[in-house]
Design a protein around this motif. Sequence first.
Motif, PDB file in Angstrom:
ATOM      1  N   ILE A 145      -3.283  -2.239   9.889  1.00 29.57           N
ATOM      2  CA  ILE A 145      -3.471  -1.200   8.877  1.00 29.57           C
ATOM      3  C   ILE A 145      -3.343  -1.858   7.506  1.00 29.57           C
ATOM      4  O   ILE A 145      -2.361  -2.549   7.224  1.00 29.57           O
ATOM      5  CB  ILE A 145      -2.417  -0.073   9.006  1.00 29.57           C
ATOM      6  N   GLY A 146      -4.342  -1.660   6.656  1.00 24.13           N
ATOM      7  CA  GLY A 146      -4.311  -2.205   5.301  1.00 24.13           C
ATOM      8  C   GLY A 146      -3.987  -1.103   4.311  1.00 24.13           C
ATOM      9  O   GLY A 146      -4.763  -0.160   4.152  1.00 24.13           O
ATOM     10  N   MET A 147      -2.841  -1.197   3.647  1.00 17.02           N
ATOM     11  CA  MET A 147      -2.401  -0.192   2.678  1.00 17.02           C
ATOM     12  C   MET A 147      -2.744  -0.661   1.265  1.00 17.02           C
ATOM     13  O   MET A 147      -2.414  -1.787   0.880  1.00 17.02           O
ATOM     14  CB  MET A 147      -0.889   0.035   2.800  1.00 17.02           C
ATOM     15  N   GLU A 148      -3.374   0.220   0.495  1.00 13.68           N
ATOM     16  CA  GLU A 148      -3.812  -0.130  -0.850  1.00 13.68           C
ATOM     17  C   GLU A 148      -2.972   0.603  -1.899  1.00 13.68           C
ATOM     18  O   GLU A 148      -3.099   1.810  -2.064  1.00 13.68           O
ATOM     19  CB  GLU A 148      -5.286   0.250  -1.008  1.00 13.68           C
ATOM     20  N   PRO A 149      -2.078  -0.100  -2.603  1.00 13.01           N
ATOM     21  CA  PRO A 149      -1.298   0.536  -3.673  1.00 13.01           C
ATOM     22  C   PRO A 149      -2.197   0.947  -4.839  1.00 13.01           C
ATOM     23  O   PRO A 149      -3.097   0.198  -5.232  1.00 13.01           O
ATOM     24  CB  PRO A 149      -0.323  -0.567  -4.106  1.00 13.01           C
ATOM     25  N   VAL A 150      -1.930   2.139  -5.389  1.00  9.37           N
ATOM     26  CA  VAL A 150      -2.740   2.668  -6.490  1.00  9.37           C
ATOM     27  C   VAL A 150      -1.823   3.411  -7.456  1.00  9.37           C
ATOM     28  O   VAL A 150      -1.022   4.249  -7.034  1.00  9.37           O
ATOM     29  CB  VAL A 150      -3.821   3.639  -5.971  1.00  9.37           C
ATOM     30  N   ALA A 151      -1.937   3.130  -8.743  1.00  6.82           N
ATOM     31  CA  ALA A 151      -1.184   3.881  -9.750  1.00  6.82           C
ATOM     32  C   ALA A 151      -1.517   5.356  -9.625  1.00  6.82           C
ATOM     33  O   ALA A 151      -2.684   5.742  -9.511  1.00  6.82           O
ATOM     34  CB  ALA A 151      -1.521   3.373 -11.154  1.00  6.82           C
ATOM     35  N   GLY A 152      -0.477   6.209  -9.630  1.00  8.69           N
ATOM     36  CA  GLY A 152      -0.685   7.637  -9.476  1.00  8.69           C
ATOM     37  C   GLY A 152      -0.585   8.118  -8.042  1.00  8.69           C
ATOM     38  O   GLY A 152      -0.581   9.323  -7.787  1.00  8.69           O
ATOM     39  N   HIS A 153      -0.501   7.193  -7.096  1.00 10.09           N
ATOM     40  CA  HIS A 153      -0.275   7.544  -5.699  1.00 10.09           C
ATOM     41  C   HIS A 153       1.209   7.355  -5.378  1.00 10.09           C
ATOM     42  O   HIS A 153       1.990   6.911  -6.214  1.00 10.09           O
ATOM     43  CB  HIS A 153      -1.127   6.674  -4.785  1.00 10.09           C
ATOM     44  N   ILE A 154       1.597   7.675  -4.148  1.00 12.44           N
ATOM     45  CA  ILE A 154       3.011   7.514  -3.784  1.00 12.44           C
ATOM     46  C   ILE A 154       3.416   6.046  -3.850  1.00 12.44           C
ATOM     47  O   ILE A 154       4.493   5.710  -4.344  1.00 12.44           O
ATOM     48  CB  ILE A 154       3.276   8.115  -2.386  1.00 12.44           C
ATOM     49  N   VAL A 155       2.574   5.170  -3.350  1.00 12.20           N
ATOM     50  CA  VAL A 155       2.823   3.725  -3.508  1.00 12.20           C
ATOM     51  C   VAL A 155       2.072   3.295  -4.766  1.00 12.20           C
ATOM     52  O   VAL A 155       0.915   2.899  -4.723  1.00 12.20           O
ATOM     53  CB  VAL A 155       2.367   2.939  -2.272  1.00 12.20           C
ATOM     54  N   TYR A 156       2.767   3.405  -5.906  1.00 18.41           N
ATOM     55  CA  TYR A 156       2.110   3.252  -7.201  1.00 18.41           C
ATOM     56  C   TYR A 156       2.336   1.893  -7.855  1.00 18.41           C
ATOM     57  O   TYR A 156       1.753   1.618  -8.898  1.00 18.41           O
ATOM     58  CB  TYR A 156       2.553   4.360  -8.159  1.00 18.41           C
ATOM     59  N   ASP A 157       3.173   1.038  -7.258  1.00 23.07           N
ATOM     60  CA  ASP A 157       3.361  -0.292  -7.826  1.00 23.07           C
ATOM     61  C   ASP A 157       3.760  -1.287  -6.738  1.00 23.07           C
ATOM     62  O   ASP A 157       3.894  -0.932  -5.556  1.00 23.07           O
ATOM     63  CB  ASP A 157       4.366  -0.278  -8.979  1.00 23.07           C
TER      64      ASP A 157
END
Length: 274
Positions: A145-157
């Motif tokens: 599984i590849g998780m992509e961090p994104v500003a404004g999402h729960i994983v934001y940094d």
Amino acid sequence: MLQIGIRAHDMEHDAIEKMVESMAEKGLKCTQLALSKAISAFNTDIGAMTPGMAMYLKRLFEKNKIDVAVLGCYQELGNGDKKEFEDILKIYKAHIRFAKVLGCGMVGTETWSSNLSVSDDSSLQILIENMKKIVSYAESMGVIIGMEPVAGHIVYDIKRARAVLDEVGSPNLQIIFDPVNLITYDNYQSQEKIINEAFELLGDDIACIHAKDFIVEKDKKIKPVISGDGLLNYQLLLSKLKRKKPFIHILLEETSPANLLYAKEYIEEIYEKC
């Protein structure tokens, strides 16, 4: 050692066969495949995601020497409603099974939520519990599984991404790194810090790169643009990839068939100089 590709839905949409041939003709080596976005000629609902479909696509991509780097499944991973998440989990499981037969690099996802406060710690815990269920199934199928961090999402940094990796505690959860997705007006002048921190805290777990660029608009908003037309420090990013991540899949974003060679050649030129 560069393996540059593009999201399939950024190519022509007429027929998947012609689309893949066009990728090969343009010298691309990999793609991100979101079935419903890239294929319009036939049903791609989860009930249609049979081993037969996966094997047909596998032969097609292999014939054209294109890796399916990522099978996109950008469902609402941060959904806090248990009943709703059960339906979402079924979609992830279908993509994981499909990825296994297709032989792709990973199933890619982000961590957005429509019903949780993204900065709240309880939201992070809900996300982690949801992710554990998905990753457990991925482990049983031998899929990443590849998780992509994104500003404004729960994983934001970067630090939050590291926390999720540690809590889930599985080598089958890795990172799709897109530095532009973590850049905001407040931090864009410290972009080198973001890139360095990513390789320091997530380095071994970075498994794929999304490549685009950014500009700062007059209203202080960050606008994603094609690689080579913005402010991203590609020299720093590519020097780290060349040293630490040979042959990693690099997927172009903010591109089209008309301009993808511009972005591809821009990245290749900088990479050679690193």
